[in-house]
Design a protein around this motif. Structure first.
Motif, PDB file in Angstrom:
ATOM      1  N   THR A 190       0.831  -1.198   0.000  1.00 36.46           N
ATOM      2  CA  THR A 190       0.000   0.000   0.000  1.00 36.46           C
ATOM      3  C   THR A 190       0.871   1.255   0.000  1.00 36.46           C
ATOM      4  OG1 THR A 190      -1.733  -1.147   1.212  1.00 36.46           O
ATOM      5  CG2 THR A 190      -1.804   1.255   1.225  1.00 36.46           C
ATOM      6  N   TYR A 191       0.484   2.231  -0.820  1.00 36.38           N
ATOM      7  CA  TYR A 191       1.171   3.513  -0.884  1.00 36.38           C
ATOM      8  C   TYR A 191       0.176   4.619  -0.524  1.00 36.38           C
ATOM      9  CZ  TYR A 191       4.737   0.807  -3.270  1.00 36.38           C
ATOM     10  OH  TYR A 191       5.697  -0.134  -3.573  1.00 36.38           O
ATOM     11  N   PRO A 192       0.681   5.811  -0.187  1.00 36.67           N
ATOM     12  CA  PRO A 192      -0.236   6.895   0.188  1.00 36.67           C
ATOM     13  C   PRO A 192      -1.307   7.183  -0.861  1.00 36.67           C
ATOM     14  CG  PRO A 192       2.003   7.475   0.788  1.00 36.67           C
ATOM     15  CD  PRO A 192       2.089   6.197   0.012  1.00 36.67           C
ATOM     16  N   TYR A 193      -0.916   7.079  -2.150  1.00 40.09           N
ATOM     17  CA  TYR A 193      -1.865   7.357  -3.235  1.00 40.09           C
ATOM     18  C   TYR A 193      -1.765   6.261  -4.294  1.00 40.09           C
ATOM     19  CZ  TYR A 193      -1.769  11.860  -0.925  1.00 40.09           C
ATOM     20  OH  TYR A 193      -1.832  12.844   0.024  1.00 40.09           O
ATOM     21  N   GLU A 194      -2.921   5.883  -4.777  1.00 39.39           N
ATOM     22  CA  GLU A 194      -2.973   4.852  -5.808  1.00 39.39           C
ATOM     23  C   GLU A 194      -3.965   5.289  -6.879  1.00 39.39           C
ATOM     24  OE1 GLU A 194      -2.936   0.510  -4.850  1.00 39.39           O
ATOM     25  OE2 GLU A 194      -4.933   0.577  -5.767  1.00 39.39           O
ATOM     26  N   ILE A 195      -3.545   5.219  -8.132  1.00 43.51           N
ATOM     27  CA  ILE A 195      -4.403   5.628  -9.249  1.00 43.51           C
ATOM     28  C   ILE A 195      -4.503   4.463 -10.223  1.00 43.51           C
ATOM     29  CG2 ILE A 195      -4.707   7.233 -11.165  1.00 43.51           C
ATOM     30  CD1 ILE A 195      -3.062   9.272  -9.580  1.00 43.51           C
ATOM     31  N   ILE A 196      -5.726   4.125 -10.582  1.00 41.20           N
ATOM     32  CA  ILE A 196      -5.954   3.058 -11.562  1.00 41.20           C
ATOM     33  C   ILE A 196      -6.274   3.713 -12.910  1.00 41.20           C
ATOM     34  CG2 ILE A 196      -7.355   1.051 -12.162  1.00 41.20           C
ATOM     35  CD1 ILE A 196      -7.936   0.725  -9.172  1.00 41.20           C
ATOM     36  N   ILE A 197      -5.495   3.380 -13.907  1.00 35.84           N
ATOM     37  CA  ILE A 197      -5.649   3.986 -15.226  1.00 35.84           C
ATOM     38  C   ILE A 197      -5.893   2.911 -16.280  1.00 35.84           C
ATOM     39  CG2 ILE A 197      -4.432   5.216 -17.083  1.00 35.84           C
ATOM     40  CD1 ILE A 197      -5.337   7.030 -14.855  1.00 35.84           C
ATOM     41  N   THR A 198      -6.930   3.117 -17.077  1.00 35.58           N
ATOM     42  CA  THR A 198      -7.193   2.255 -18.228  1.00 35.58           C
ATOM     43  C   THR A 198      -7.184   3.135 -19.466  1.00 35.58           C
ATOM     44  OG1 THR A 198      -8.592   0.830 -16.862  1.00 35.58           O
ATOM     45  CG2 THR A 198      -8.803   0.613 -19.257  1.00 35.58           C
ATOM     46  N   PRO A 199      -6.040   3.260 -20.154  1.00 45.38           N
ATOM     47  CA  PRO A 199      -5.966   4.180 -21.294  1.00 45.38           C
ATOM     48  C   PRO A 199      -6.570   3.592 -22.555  1.00 45.38           C
ATOM     49  CG  PRO A 199      -3.892   3.090 -21.060  1.00 45.38           C
ATOM     50  CD  PRO A 199      -4.765   2.586 -19.932  1.00 45.38           C
ATOM     51  N   LYS A 200      -7.081   4.477 -23.388  1.00 48.70           N
ATOM     52  CA  LYS A 200      -7.480   4.077 -24.734  1.00 48.70           C
ATOM     53  C   LYS A 200      -6.445   4.731 -25.646  1.00 48.70           C
ATOM     54  CE  LYS A 200     -12.355   3.852 -23.388  1.00 48.70           C
ATOM     55  NZ  LYS A 200     -12.400   2.433 -23.094  1.00 48.70           N
ATOM     56  N   MET A 201      -6.829   5.683 -26.475  1.00 51.07           N
ATOM     57  CA  MET A 201      -5.843   6.405 -27.277  1.00 51.07           C
ATOM     58  C   MET A 201      -5.503   7.705 -26.565  1.00 51.07           C
ATOM     59  SD  MET A 201      -5.190   4.708 -30.111  1.00 51.07           S
ATOM     60  CE  MET A 201      -4.807   5.770 -31.486  1.00 51.07           C
ATOM     61  N   SER A 202      -5.073   7.604 -25.296  1.00 51.32           N
ATOM     62  CA  SER A 202      -4.862   8.801 -24.487  1.00 51.32           C
ATOM     63  C   SER A 202      -3.478   8.790 -23.864  1.00 51.32           C
ATOM     64  CB  SER A 202      -5.910   8.892 -23.374  1.00 51.32           C
ATOM     65  OG  SER A 202      -7.210   8.807 -23.901  1.00 51.32           O
ATOM     66  N   PHE A 203      -2.938   9.986 -23.658  1.00 56.88           N
ATOM     67  CA  PHE A 203      -1.604  10.149 -23.084  1.00 56.88           C
ATOM     68  C   PHE A 203      -1.705  10.329 -21.580  1.00 56.88           C
ATOM     69  CE2 PHE A 203       1.877  12.859 -21.653  1.00 56.88           C
ATOM     70  CZ  PHE A 203       2.977  12.191 -22.169  1.00 56.88           C
ATOM     71  N   GLY A 204      -0.822   9.654 -20.841  1.00 51.11           N
ATOM     72  CA  GLY A 204      -0.761   9.887 -19.408  1.00 51.11           C
ATOM     73  C   GLY A 204      -0.922   8.642 -18.574  1.00 51.11           C
ATOM     74  N   THR A 205       0.085   7.770 -18.587  1.00 50.48           N
ATOM     75  CA  THR A 205       0.053   6.573 -17.756  1.00 50.48           C
ATOM     76  C   THR A 205       1.109   6.632 -16.670  1.00 50.48           C
ATOM     77  OG1 THR A 205       1.614   5.409 -19.192  1.00 50.48           O
ATOM     78  CG2 THR A 205      -0.733   5.165 -19.693  1.00 50.48           C
ATOM     79  N   GLY A 206       1.935   7.674 -16.677  1.00 50.91           N
ATOM     80  CA  GLY A 206       3.023   7.775 -15.717  1.00 50.91           C
ATOM     81  C   GLY A 206       4.345   7.303 -16.281  1.00 50.91           C
ATOM     82  N   HIS A 207       4.309   6.608 -17.415  1.00 43.75           N
ATOM     83  CA  HIS A 207       5.540   6.094 -18.001  1.00 43.75           C
ATOM     84  C   HIS A 207       6.382   7.208 -18.625  1.00 43.75           C
ATOM     85  CE1 HIS A 207       3.443   2.283 -17.513  1.00 43.75           C
ATOM     86  NE2 HIS A 207       4.606   1.694 -17.659  1.00 43.75           N
ATOM     87  N   HIS A 208       5.722   8.183 -19.223  1.00 48.71           N
ATOM     88  CA  HIS A 208       6.505   9.248 -19.842  1.00 48.71           C
ATOM     89  C   HIS A 208       7.093  10.149 -18.764  1.00 48.71           C
ATOM     90  CE1 HIS A 208       7.613  12.642 -22.403  1.00 48.71           C
ATOM     91  NE2 HIS A 208       7.601  11.761 -23.381  1.00 48.71           N
ATOM     92  N   GLN A 209       8.312  10.633 -19.028  1.00 51.30           N
ATOM     93  CA  GLN A 209       9.023  11.424 -18.024  1.00 51.30           C
ATOM     94  C   GLN A 209       8.234  12.658 -17.594  1.00 51.30           C
ATOM     95  OE1 GLN A 209      11.283   9.779 -16.956  1.00 51.30           O
ATOM     96  NE2 GLN A 209      12.302   8.634 -18.545  1.00 51.30           N
ATOM     97  N   THR A 210       7.514  13.275 -18.529  1.00 42.88           N
ATOM     98  CA  THR A 210       6.804  14.508 -18.180  1.00 42.88           C
ATOM     99  C   THR A 210       5.633  14.230 -17.236  1.00 42.88           C
ATOM    100  OG1 THR A 210       5.397  14.376 -20.153  1.00 42.88           O
ATOM    101  CG2 THR A 210       7.455  15.602 -20.347  1.00 42.88           C
ATOM    102  N   THR A 211       4.942  13.111 -17.443  1.00 46.65           N
ATOM    103  CA  THR A 211       3.864  12.747 -16.515  1.00 46.65           C
ATOM    104  C   THR A 211       4.437  12.467 -15.132  1.00 46.65           C
ATOM    105  OG1 THR A 211       2.709  11.719 -18.387  1.00 46.65           O
ATOM    106  CG2 THR A 211       1.851  11.264 -16.190  1.00 46.65           C
ATOM    107  N   TYR A 212       5.561  11.780 -15.089  1.00 50.28           N
ATOM    108  CA  TYR A 212       6.236  11.508 -13.825  1.00 50.28           C
ATOM    109  C   TYR A 212       6.594  12.820 -13.115  1.00 50.28           C
ATOM    110  CZ  TYR A 212       9.446   9.215 -10.528  1.00 50.28           C
ATOM    111  OH  TYR A 212      10.063   8.753  -9.390  1.00 50.28           O
ATOM    112  N   LEU A 213       7.159  13.766 -13.877  1.00 53.49           N
ATOM    113  CA  LEU A 213       7.548  15.055 -13.294  1.00 53.49           C
ATOM    114  C   LEU A 213       6.345  15.818 -12.737  1.00 53.49           C
ATOM    115  CD1 LEU A 213      10.163  16.218 -15.952  1.00 53.49           C
ATOM    116  CD2 LEU A 213      10.648  15.732 -13.544  1.00 53.49           C
ATOM    117  N   MET A 214       5.243  15.793 -13.493  1.00 55.02           N
ATOM    118  CA  MET A 214       4.041  16.482 -13.032  1.00 55.02           C
ATOM    119  C   MET A 214       3.533  15.873 -11.725  1.00 55.02           C
ATOM    120  SD  MET A 214       3.197  18.989 -15.187  1.00 55.02           S
ATOM    121  CE  MET A 214       1.435  19.269 -15.063  1.00 55.02           C
ATOM    122  N   ILE A 215       3.472  14.556 -11.677  1.00 53.39           N
ATOM    123  CA  ILE A 215       2.969  13.879 -10.482  1.00 53.39           C
ATOM    124  C   ILE A 215       3.896  14.135  -9.299  1.00 53.39           C
ATOM    125  CG2 ILE A 215       2.577  11.594  -9.477  1.00 53.39           C
ATOM    126  CD1 ILE A 215       1.565  10.730 -12.253  1.00 53.39           C
TER     127      ILE A 215
END
Length: 275
Positions: A105-130
């Protein structure tokens, strides 16, 4: 409805920078492959001359192959599940798919089911934003997420205590996907709308504005972010390279924004600004 697909074969060290260059040509969805990556854009809504410039620029530096074709619009889950792994940001926020079972368990957990959308945490910029969001006070704040993609940043804002989140995107699939993900994560205080920022209106101003988009759009829309940002509000930007920071700070100075923080990860960067 169809998508133009660009298949790029390149060496791993050039994959990220080529994604950024291809994004400047209009492609907005990316998937890494064993030999490089694939990029997608609705119909033919990309700049052919710009794409040719990118190809010519890097062909003289490294072996690279571009191949364009068309694919029917489809749910991206099947392809994505083949290679997707959970992402842990700063040991505080776990981003996973519904088919992943968390080991702890972590303080925050997000479940993502992408379709043709950007933002799973894998890209460096999403990581930086989070990473930056985790350091910001969202409690009872009103937040805008411009270019929401999967909705991951809006969802985190909600989980961090925002009272209301307005998420926007120009892509229809991003709207459908982000709504699905907001429901999946139990975030009823997220309002999601399709359209350009310039074409939409909002009730009141924002304490925090998040924008993980490419450099050109950030420069174009910066004055609109400022117009919607409360005095003392925070503007968090990413989607650009470390080398692009001076251009963005120069534009920010025009609107009397204060530079609060810079973060860099593998040559990608984020900026935190204050009004």
């Amino acid at each position: 409805m169809y998508y133009t697909r660009l298949q790029v074969v390149c060496s791993p060290e050039f994959s990220e920078i080529l994604m950024a260059e291809v994004a400047e040509a209009g492609f907005d969805t990316f998937m890494e492959t064993e030999r490089g990556f694939e990029a997608y854009v609705e119909k033919n809504q990309y700049t052919k001359d710009k794409l040719q410039e990118v190809k010519e620029k890097y062909s003289g530096i490294t072996p690279v192959v571009f191949y364009l074709d068309r694919v029917e619009k489809k749910n991206w889950n099947e392809e994505w599940e083949k290679s997707y792994e959970p992402i842990l940001v700063e040991n505080k926020c776990l981003i996973r798919a519904s088919f992943h079972q968390p080991e702890k368990t972590y303080p925050y957990e997000i479940i993502i089911t992408p379709k043709m959308s950007f933002g799973t945490g894998h890209h460096q910029t999403t990581y930086l934003m989070i990473k930056s969001q985790l350091e910001m006070d969202h409690t009872n704040k009103v937040v805008m997420d411009a270019g929401t993609g999967t909705g991951v940043l809006a969802i985190l804002a909600s989980k961090l205590g925002a009272s209301r989140v307005e998420a926007i995107d120009i892509d229809e699939w991003s709207i459908l996907n982000s709504k699905e993900n907001a429901d999946l994560n139990g975030c009823p205080n997220i309002s999601i709308r399709q359209g350009k920022l310039s074409d939409l209106t909002f009730e009141g101003d924002f304490d925090i504005i998040l924008a993980n988009i490419n450099k050109n759009i950030l420069l174009e829309e910066l004055h609109q972010y400022v117009a919607y940002l409360k005095p003392g509000g925070r503007l968090l930007l990413s989607g650009f390279y470390e080398k692009d920071i001076p251009d963005l700070l120069t534009e920010a100075l025009r609107y009397a924004l204060q530079h609060v923080q810079t973060d860099v990860r593998d040559n990608w960067a984020s900026l935190l600004l204050a009004r």
